[in-house]
Design an enzyme around this catalytic site. Structure first.
Site, PDB file in Angstrom:
ATOM      1  N   ILE A 165      16.924   0.353  17.639  1.00  0.00           N
ATOM      2  CA  ILE A 165      16.820   0.308  18.901  1.00  0.00           C
ATOM      3  C   ILE A 165      17.647  -1.250  18.857  1.00  0.00           C
ATOM      4  O   ILE A 165      17.712  -1.312  20.874  1.00  0.00           O
ATOM      5  CB  ILE A 165      15.523  -1.131  19.334  1.00  0.00           C
ATOM      6  CG1 ILE A 165      15.176  -0.599  21.015  1.00  0.00           C
ATOM      7  CG2 ILE A 165      15.073  -1.668  18.953  1.00  0.00           C
ATOM      8  CD1 ILE A 165      13.185  -0.843  21.325  1.00  0.00           C
TER       9      ILE A 165
ATOM     10  N   GLN B 223      13.348 -10.832   6.209  1.00  0.00           N
ATOM     11  CA  GLN B 223      12.321  -9.133   6.656  1.00  0.00           C
ATOM     12  C   GLN B 223      12.200  -9.179   8.018  1.00  0.00           C
ATOM     13  O   GLN B 223      10.956 -10.192   8.346  1.00  0.00           O
ATOM     14  CB  GLN B 223      12.231  -8.460   5.820  1.00  0.00           C
ATOM     15  CG  GLN B 223      11.445  -7.302   6.263  1.00  0.00           C
ATOM     16  CD  GLN B 223      10.256  -6.433   5.222  1.00  0.00           C
ATOM     17  OE1 GLN B 223      10.393  -7.215   3.844  1.00  0.00           O
ATOM     18  NE2 GLN B 223      10.241  -5.698   5.437  1.00  0.00           N
ATOM     19  N   GLU B 224      12.339  -9.418   9.242  1.00  0.00           N
ATOM     20  CA  GLU B 224      11.662  -9.023  10.361  1.00  0.00           C
ATOM     21  C   GLU B 224      10.712  -8.167  10.148  1.00  0.00           C
ATOM     22  O   GLU B 224       9.424  -8.514  10.892  1.00  0.00           O
ATOM     23  CB  GLU B 224      12.891  -8.704  12.153  1.00  0.00           C
ATOM     24  CG  GLU B 224      11.923  -9.223  13.195  1.00  0.00           C
ATOM     25  CD  GLU B 224      13.201  -8.122  14.497  1.00  0.00           C
ATOM     26  OE1 GLU B 224      14.739  -8.221  14.433  1.00  0.00           O
ATOM     27  OE2 GLU B 224      12.488  -7.906  14.819  1.00  0.00           O
TER      28      GLU B 224
ATOM     29  N   HIS C 137      11.825  -0.688   5.032  1.00  0.00           N
ATOM     30  CA  HIS C 137      12.781  -0.270   6.123  1.00  0.00           C
ATOM     31  C   HIS C 137      14.703  -0.200   4.904  1.00  0.00           C
ATOM     32  O   HIS C 137      14.850  -1.345   5.041  1.00  0.00           O
ATOM     33  CB  HIS C 137      13.016   0.035   7.199  1.00  0.00           C
ATOM     34  CG  HIS C 137      12.570  -2.214   7.484  1.00  0.00           C
ATOM     35  ND1 HIS C 137      11.716  -2.894   7.822  1.00  0.00           N
ATOM     36  CD2 HIS C 137      14.168  -2.635   8.224  1.00  0.00           C
ATOM     37  CE1 HIS C 137      12.730  -3.302   8.183  1.00  0.00           C
ATOM     38  NE2 HIS C 137      13.546  -3.945   8.115  1.00  0.00           N
TER      39      HIS C 137
ATOM     40  N   HIS D  63      18.658   0.226   6.457  1.00  0.00           N
ATOM     41  CA  HIS D  63      19.542  -0.072   7.413  1.00  0.00           C
ATOM     42  C   HIS D  63      20.278   1.020   6.507  1.00  0.00           C
ATOM     43  O   HIS D  63      21.140   0.749   6.089  1.00  0.00           O
ATOM     44  CB  HIS D  63      20.042  -0.800   7.435  1.00  0.00           C
ATOM     45  CG  HIS D  63      18.920  -2.118   8.865  1.00  0.00           C
ATOM     46  ND1 HIS D  63      19.029  -2.333   9.251  1.00  0.00           N
ATOM     47  CD2 HIS D  63      17.774  -2.896   7.851  1.00  0.00           C
ATOM     48  CE1 HIS D  63      17.877  -3.182   9.944  1.00  0.00           C
ATOM     49  NE2 HIS D  63      17.409  -3.607   8.606  1.00  0.00           N
TER      50      HIS D  63
HETATM   51  P1  5GP Z   1      14.934  -6.095   9.276  1.00  0.00           P
HETATM   52  O1  5GP Z   1      15.111  -7.219  10.087  1.00  0.00           O
HETATM   53  O2  5GP Z   1      13.193  -6.562  10.021  1.00  0.00           O
HETATM   54  O3  5GP Z   1      15.106  -5.606   8.100  1.00  0.00           O
HETATM   55  O4  5GP Z   1      15.068  -5.185  11.251  1.00  0.00           O
HETATM   56  C1  5GP Z   1      14.388  -4.754  11.675  1.00  0.00           C
HETATM   57  C2  5GP Z   1      14.778  -4.053  12.307  1.00  0.00           C
HETATM   58  O5  5GP Z   1      14.200  -3.076  13.326  1.00  0.00           O
HETATM   59  C3  5GP Z   1      16.152  -4.961  13.663  1.00  0.00           C
HETATM   60  O6  5GP Z   1      17.140  -4.099  13.933  1.00  0.00           O
HETATM   61  C4  5GP Z   1      15.352  -4.382  14.833  1.00  0.00           C
HETATM   62  O7  5GP Z   1      16.381  -4.314  15.905  1.00  0.00           O
HETATM   63  C5  5GP Z   1      15.009  -3.011  14.308  1.00  0.00           C
HETATM   64  N1  5GP Z   1      13.614  -2.378  14.694  1.00  0.00           N
HETATM   65  C6  5GP Z   1      12.606  -3.672  15.433  1.00  0.00           C
HETATM   66  N2  5GP Z   1      11.453  -3.026  16.472  1.00  0.00           N
HETATM   67  C7  5GP Z   1      11.743  -1.765  16.515  1.00  0.00           C
HETATM   68  C8  5GP Z   1      11.031  -0.479  17.616  1.00  0.00           C
HETATM   69  O8  5GP Z   1      10.431  -1.345  18.252  1.00  0.00           O
HETATM   70  N3  5GP Z   1      12.025   0.021  17.710  1.00  0.00           N
HETATM   71  C9  5GP Z   1      13.045   0.933  16.930  1.00  0.00           C
HETATM   72  N4  5GP Z   1      13.761   1.832  17.395  1.00  0.00           N
HETATM   73  N5  5GP Z   1      13.523  -0.474  15.640  1.00  0.00           N
HETATM   74  C10 5GP Z   1      13.230  -1.398  16.160  1.00  0.00           C
END
Ligand code: 5GP
Ligand code: ZN
Length: 119
Positions: free
Chosen positions: A30, A90-91, A96, A98
């Site tokens: 997103i 990790q958010e 997941h 990327h």
């Molecule tokens: P992390 O930091 O956990 O590896 O990254 C999480 C990713 O999930 C971020 O790049 C963020 O933009 C994406 N993300 C978070 N919430 C949503 C959502 O509701 N929909 C989509 N398509 N991506 C999301």
């Protein structure tokens, strides 16, 4: 469980899906870092790399390979970076991977345009 990616899998939150099978879902991030930035997630909730089982992990890598070829074909990217965050960085606490396409020339990160090319 209050997990945003489980909600995406359950259809409670909309997503721009580009690939799906029995084990995984792939959709556009997103908040993309690059044009076509995609996430591959397992349909079953695993928190991170320590938690996920090896068969699912291998399947995710096979899907990444398939999508890389599609991105090269449809987006004309010049490279691809795979990232998988764990712990504090990790958010979203649902495993997941990327897939961030790389372009030698600056490219607009328009979600709808990437979706039309990859869906
Ligand atoms: P992390 O930091 O956990 O590896 O990254 C999480 C990713 O999930 C971020 O790049 C963020 O933009 C994406 N993300 C978070 N919430 C949503 C959502 O509701 N929909 C989509 N398509 N991506 C999301
Ligand atoms: Zn989840």
């Amino acid at each position: 469980m209050d997990c945003v990616f489980c909600k995406i899998i359950n259809g409670e939150i909309p997503n721009k899906k580009i690939y799906e099978d029995d084990i995984v879902l792939a959709f556009l991030d997103i908040n993309p870092d690059s044009f076509g930035h995609t996430l591959i997630i397992p349909k079953k909730h695993y928190q991170d790399l320590a938690d996920i089982d090896n068969d699912t992990l291998l399947h995710i890598m096979n899907v990444a390979k398939k999508l890389m070829l599609k991105m090269q074909d449809k987006l004309n990217c010049d490279g691809l970076t795979l990232i998988q965050n764990n712990g504090l960085i990790q958010e979203v606490k649902h495993f997941h991977l990327h897939l961030k396409p790389f372009y030698k020339n600056k490219k607009d990160k328009n979600l709808e345009e990437a979706y039309l090319l990859l869906k």
